[in-house]
Design a protein around this motif. Structure first.
Motif, PDB file in Angstrom:
ATOM      1  N   VAL A 109       0.833  -1.204   0.000  1.00 36.09           N
ATOM      2  CA  VAL A 109       0.000   0.000   0.000  1.00 36.09           C
ATOM      3  C   VAL A 109       0.871   1.257   0.000  1.00 36.09           C
ATOM      4  O   VAL A 109       0.628   2.196  -0.772  1.00 36.09           O
ATOM      5  N   ILE A 110       1.875   1.288   0.849  1.00 34.64           N
ATOM      6  CA  ILE A 110       2.757   2.463   0.929  1.00 34.64           C
ATOM      7  C   ILE A 110       3.525   2.644  -0.374  1.00 34.64           C
ATOM      8  O   ILE A 110       3.669   3.766  -0.873  1.00 34.64           O
ATOM      9  N   ASN A 111       4.013   1.559  -0.951  1.00 35.03           N
ATOM     10  CA  ASN A 111       4.751   1.665  -2.209  1.00 35.03           C
ATOM     11  C   ASN A 111       3.874   2.179  -3.348  1.00 35.03           C
ATOM     12  O   ASN A 111       4.351   2.918  -4.207  1.00 35.03           O
ATOM     13  N   GLU A 112       2.595   1.794  -3.351  1.00 32.70           N
ATOM     14  CA  GLU A 112       1.688   2.332  -4.369  1.00 32.70           C
ATOM     15  C   GLU A 112       1.543   3.844  -4.210  1.00 32.70           C
ATOM     16  O   GLU A 112       1.564   4.584  -5.182  1.00 32.70           O
ATOM     17  N   GLY A 113       1.407   4.298  -2.969  1.00 33.36           N
ATOM     18  CA  GLY A 113       1.342   5.740  -2.708  1.00 33.36           C
ATOM     19  C   GLY A 113       2.626   6.442  -3.102  1.00 33.36           C
ATOM     20  O   GLY A 113       2.603   7.525  -3.699  1.00 33.36           O
ATOM     21  N   ASN A 114       3.756   5.830  -2.778  1.00 30.73           N
ATOM     22  CA  ASN A 114       5.054   6.402  -3.153  1.00 30.73           C
ATOM     23  C   ASN A 114       5.203   6.482  -4.668  1.00 30.73           C
ATOM     24  O   ASN A 114       5.762   7.442  -5.191  1.00 30.73           O
ATOM     25  N   GLN A 115       4.706   5.473  -5.344  1.00 34.16           N
ATOM     26  CA  GLN A 115       4.777   5.478  -6.803  1.00 34.16           C
ATOM     27  C   GLN A 115       3.964   6.647  -7.364  1.00 34.16           C
ATOM     28  O   GLN A 115       4.408   7.330  -8.291  1.00 34.16           O
ATOM     29  N   ARG A 116       2.782   6.881  -6.802  1.00 38.41           N
ATOM     30  CA  ARG A 116       1.964   8.013  -7.259  1.00 38.41           C
ATOM     31  C   ARG A 116       2.671   9.339  -6.967  1.00 38.41           C
ATOM     32  O   ARG A 116       2.645  10.257  -7.793  1.00 38.41           O
ATOM     33  N   LEU A 117       3.288   9.446  -5.789  1.00 37.22           N
ATOM     34  CA  LEU A 117       4.028  10.671  -5.456  1.00 37.22           C
ATOM     35  C   LEU A 117       5.185  10.896  -6.425  1.00 37.22           C
ATOM     36  O   LEU A 117       5.403  12.015  -6.891  1.00 37.22           O
ATOM     37  N   ALA A 118       5.919   9.846  -6.714  1.00 33.58           N
ATOM     38  CA  ALA A 118       7.052   9.962  -7.640  1.00 33.58           C
ATOM     39  C   ALA A 118       6.565  10.343  -9.031  1.00 33.58           C
ATOM     40  O   ALA A 118       7.178  11.188  -9.703  1.00 33.58           O
ATOM     41  N   GLN A 119       5.473   9.748  -9.480  1.00 36.71           N
ATOM     42  CA  GLN A 119       4.924  10.052 -10.796  1.00 36.71           C
ATOM     43  C   GLN A 119       4.473  11.509 -10.867  1.00 36.71           C
ATOM     44  O   GLN A 119       4.750  12.199 -11.845  1.00 36.71           O
ATOM     45  N   THR A 120       3.821  11.981  -9.817  1.00 36.65           N
ATOM     46  CA  THR A 120       3.378  13.376  -9.777  1.00 36.65           C
ATOM     47  C   THR A 120       4.584  14.309  -9.807  1.00 36.65           C
ATOM     48  O   THR A 120       4.582  15.313 -10.526  1.00 36.65           O
TER      49      THR A 120
END
Length: 162
Positions: A109-120
């Protein structure tokens, strides 16, 4: 067989420890991504790589112990536990397995959020670069306030006739 189960329990406990460290790193990465601390983020990624390498090293050891216990290298923990007679070891394995599932899910779950943050962050950086490298459009106006690129094109700031 009990020795194999004890060894498996130790391997799973070490895997749990590694996953808990990965969880802490994932949480820290969220903070670093928000604060855009790229140097520290790179160091965190290197730590993650080392921990993942340790998990890769533990995998064949775990499979070997499972093979010794049930005759197959890959089985679900529930199936393995059914074959054990020692209730204490069963409970310990079930407990470790439960914690492993929880930690791995939280990491996911945290990695999915981190991925979205990195993409943004990447999209913002690309947009900023695009704006900075875009050639400025001439904004000139002719008589009456209408836009006229043709009237002033080629004119310089100085009048060369003078």
């Amino acid at each position: 067989m009990n020795q194999n189960v004890v060894e498996l329990k130790n391997i799973l406990a070490e895997e749990l420890d590694v996953y808990q460290k990965l969880l802490e790193l994932a949480k820290n990465k969220t903070k670093l991504l928000v604060e855009r601390k790229l140097t520290e983020l790179q160091a965190s990624v290197e730590q993650e790589e080392n921990l993942v390498q340790r998990l890769i090293e533990l995998e064949p050891l775990r499979q070997e112990q499972v093979m010794q216990i049930v005759g197959e290298p890959v089985v679900k923990l529930d199936v393995l536990v059914e074959k054990l007679s020692d209730e204490s070891l069963k409970n310990e394995l079930i407990n470790i397995g439960s914690k492993l599932r929880e930690v791995v899910e939280e990491i996911r779950v945290i990695n999915e959020g981190n991925q979205r943050l990195a993409q943004t962050g990447l999209e913002v950086a690309q947009h900023t670069i695009k704006i900075m490298t875009r050639a400025p459009k001439p904004v000139t106006y002719g008589p009456g306030g209408s836009k006229s690129n043709n009237q002033l094109r080629g004119r310089s700031l100085f009048d060369h006739k003078a």
